[in-house]
Design a protein around this motif. Sequence first.
Motif, short mmCIF file in Angstrom:
data_model
loop_
_atom_site.label_atom_id
_atom_site.label_comp_id
_atom_site.label_asym_id
_atom_site.label_seq_id
_atom_site.Cartn_x
_atom_site.Cartn_y
_atom_site.Cartn_z
N LYS A 144 0.81 -1.21 0.00
CA LYS A 144 0.00 0.00 0.00
C LYS A 144 0.85 1.27 0.00
CE LYS A 144 -3.83 -2.31 2.39
NZ LYS A 144 -4.70 -2.31 3.59
N LEU A 145 2.15 1.13 0.24
CA LEU A 145 3.09 2.22 0.15
C LEU A 145 4.28 1.78 -0.69
CD1 LEU A 145 3.14 3.54 3.85
CD2 LEU A 145 2.09 4.67 1.89
N ASP A 146 4.93 2.75 -1.33
CA ASP A 146 6.11 2.45 -2.15
C ASP A 146 7.41 2.69 -1.40
OD1 ASP A 146 4.58 1.94 -4.57
OD2 ASP A 146 4.14 4.09 -4.54
N ALA A 147 7.39 3.56 -0.40
CA ALA A 147 8.60 3.89 0.35
C ALA A 147 8.20 4.49 1.69
CB ALA A 147 9.47 4.87 -0.43
N VAL A 148 9.06 4.33 2.68
CA VAL A 148 8.82 4.92 4.00
C VAL A 148 10.08 5.66 4.43
CG1 VAL A 148 8.41 4.46 6.44
CG2 VAL A 148 7.10 3.22 4.71
N ILE A 149 9.93 6.91 4.84
CA ILE A 149 11.01 7.71 5.40
C ILE A 149 10.88 7.64 6.91
CG2 ILE A 149 12.02 10.00 5.55
CD1 ILE A 149 10.75 10.57 2.78
N MET A 150 11.93 7.18 7.58
CA MET A 150 11.82 6.87 9.00
C MET A 150 13.22 6.84 9.62
SD MET A 150 11.04 2.77 8.58
CE MET A 150 11.41 2.37 10.29
N TYR A 151 13.26 6.51 10.91
CA TYR A 151 14.54 6.30 11.59
C TYR A 151 14.89 4.82 11.57
CZ TYR A 151 14.39 11.09 13.35
OH TYR A 151 14.34 12.46 13.44
N GLU A 160 14.14 -3.41 4.06
CA GLU A 160 15.51 -2.95 3.98
C GLU A 160 15.53 -1.46 3.67
OE1 GLU A 160 16.95 -3.93 -0.56
OE2 GLU A 160 17.20 -5.47 0.97
N ALA A 161 16.63 -0.81 3.98
CA ALA A 161 16.65 0.65 3.89
C ALA A 161 17.98 1.16 3.37
CB ALA A 161 16.37 1.24 5.27
N GLU A 162 17.92 2.34 2.80
CA GLU A 162 19.10 3.07 2.36
C GLU A 162 19.29 4.29 3.26
OE1 GLU A 162 19.07 4.02 -1.79
OE2 GLU A 162 18.26 2.06 -2.37
N LEU A 163 20.53 4.55 3.60
CA LEU A 163 20.85 5.69 4.47
C LEU A 163 20.55 7.00 3.76
CD1 LEU A 163 22.15 6.64 7.16
CD2 LEU A 163 24.33 6.69 5.94
N VAL A 164 19.89 7.90 4.47
CA VAL A 164 19.60 9.23 3.93
C VAL A 164 20.46 10.29 4.61
CG1 VAL A 164 17.86 11.07 3.77
CG2 VAL A 164 17.25 8.70 3.20
N ALA A 165 20.43 10.32 5.94
CA ALA A 165 21.15 11.37 6.66
C ALA A 165 21.45 10.92 8.10
CB ALA A 165 20.34 12.66 6.69
N PRO A 166 22.57 11.37 8.65
CA PRO A 166 22.84 11.08 10.07
C PRO A 166 21.91 11.90 10.95
CG PRO A 166 24.47 12.60 9.21
CD PRO A 166 23.62 12.21 8.04
N ALA A 167 21.72 11.42 12.16
CA ALA A 167 20.89 12.16 13.12
C ALA A 167 21.40 11.86 14.52
CB ALA A 167 19.42 11.76 13.00
N ARG A 168 21.65 12.90 15.29
CA ARG A 168 22.16 12.72 16.65
C ARG A 168 21.18 13.35 17.64
NH1 ARG A 168 25.62 13.80 21.00
NH2 ARG A 168 27.38 12.33 21.14
N VAL A 169 20.77 12.56 18.60
CA VAL A 169 19.81 13.04 19.58
C VAL A 169 20.44 14.14 20.44
CG1 VAL A 169 20.40 11.38 21.41
CG2 VAL A 169 18.08 12.29 21.25
N ILE A 274 15.47 5.58 4.11
CA ILE A 274 14.30 5.39 3.26
C ILE A 274 14.16 3.89 3.02
CG2 ILE A 274 15.65 5.84 1.16
CD1 ILE A 274 13.03 7.00 -0.02
N ALA A 275 12.98 3.35 3.34
CA ALA A 275 12.78 1.91 3.39
C ALA A 275 11.88 1.42 2.27
CB ALA A 275 12.19 1.51 4.74
N ARG A 276 12.09 0.14 1.92
CA ARG A 276 11.25 -0.54 0.93
C ARG A 276 11.23 -2.02 1.29
NH1 ARG A 276 14.08 -3.42 -2.82
NH2 ARG A 276 16.33 -3.12 -2.87
N PRO A 277 10.26 -2.79 0.76
CA PRO A 277 10.25 -4.23 1.02
C PRO A 277 11.51 -4.90 0.48
CG PRO A 277 8.15 -3.50 0.13
CD PRO A 277 9.09 -2.35 -0.02
N ARG A 278 12.05 -5.82 1.24
CA ARG A 278 13.32 -6.45 0.86
C ARG A 278 13.22 -7.20 -0.46
NH1 ARG A 278 14.89 -8.97 5.67
NH2 ARG A 278 16.00 -7.02 6.13
N ASP A 279 12.08 -7.84 -0.73
CA ASP A 279 11.97 -8.66 -1.94
C ASP A 279 11.32 -7.92 -3.10
OD1 ASP A 279 9.47 -8.50 -0.85
OD2 ASP A 279 9.00 -10.63 -1.02
N ALA A 280 11.11 -6.63 -2.96
CA ALA A 280 10.47 -5.86 -4.02
C ALA A 280 11.53 -5.28 -4.96
CB ALA A 280 9.63 -4.73 -3.43
#
Length: 305
Positions: A144-151, A160-169, A274-280
């Motif tokens: 139902k979604l093509d991609a998810v932007i998340m931590y 599975e995901a690709e790195l977008v940007a570092p983030a430090r609390v 940014i995440a997507r299904p591993r087998d997609a």
Amino acid sequence: MPAFTLRQLEFFVAVAETGSVSAAAKHTNASAGAVSLSLRELERAVKAQLLYRRPGYGTTVTPTGAAAYQHAKRLLANAESIEGLSQTDEGALIGELRIGCFPTLSPWMVPRVIEFFAQEHPAIDVQLTEDDSTYLQAHLLAGKLDAVIMYRNALAPGVEAELVAPARVQVVLAADHPLAAFDEVPLAALQPETAIALAQPAATHYLEDVLRVAGFMPNVRWRSSNTETIRSMVARGLGYALVMGRPVGDRTYDGLPLVYRRIQGDIPENPVVIARPRDAPVTPKFRALADFCRQKFSLEGTPVQ
């Protein structure tokens, strides 16, 4: 060769997702009679009942239909990926791009993502869903979604995901809080303090992971799903908050000042991905989104919530 067509699969997926033949017909720009006929032909082709049809109560998938739904979504995605190859060669992308985004990241990233597609790929219809990571990833795996932007800390199995940007609390405090006098705040100094937390499971888990480094669990008295509410409560001296971003202008909605301080020492990493299904398959639209996000945000450092 399969005895069914992609159009039949499209109708089946639409019925499974909308719960009725009439709604699926509207969604696919077809007549209800054409959808019903295609579904019967599909069930004959696969030699199995895929749907329960209950007059007056809608349509639901059978156990076999639930499994077939997942395969159908992947087949349709693969077909779209093949179709997109020629569009990529011509420099044009078309169709829907359904993006899920963790709410605190959305103000920082989504407007620029939409602006990019509006300017560079105007035939792409960007659809946005904002929710917690668990909900978004469930929809991602369901097609139902093509991609998810998340931590990254909240990634689910099968994603599975690709790195977008570092983030430090960092810690945010009221301007008159004693710890505001420090350039860096030791985690141990937060142990006796009251915490105000984001009402998201992934955020709670990460807060606990960070403070576990110092050997204690947070004393969370209040939770809110709205980061601006949290900032306003902090500014009134009701507690501290650990946040991943810092809006421009260190004041709350009602004008009270806030102080952001770096946390001393090493803490668990939690980059934006940014995440997507591993087998997609990696579609051209996903690649355009991921490349833009990485190029636009990777050098900005800590994201702005």
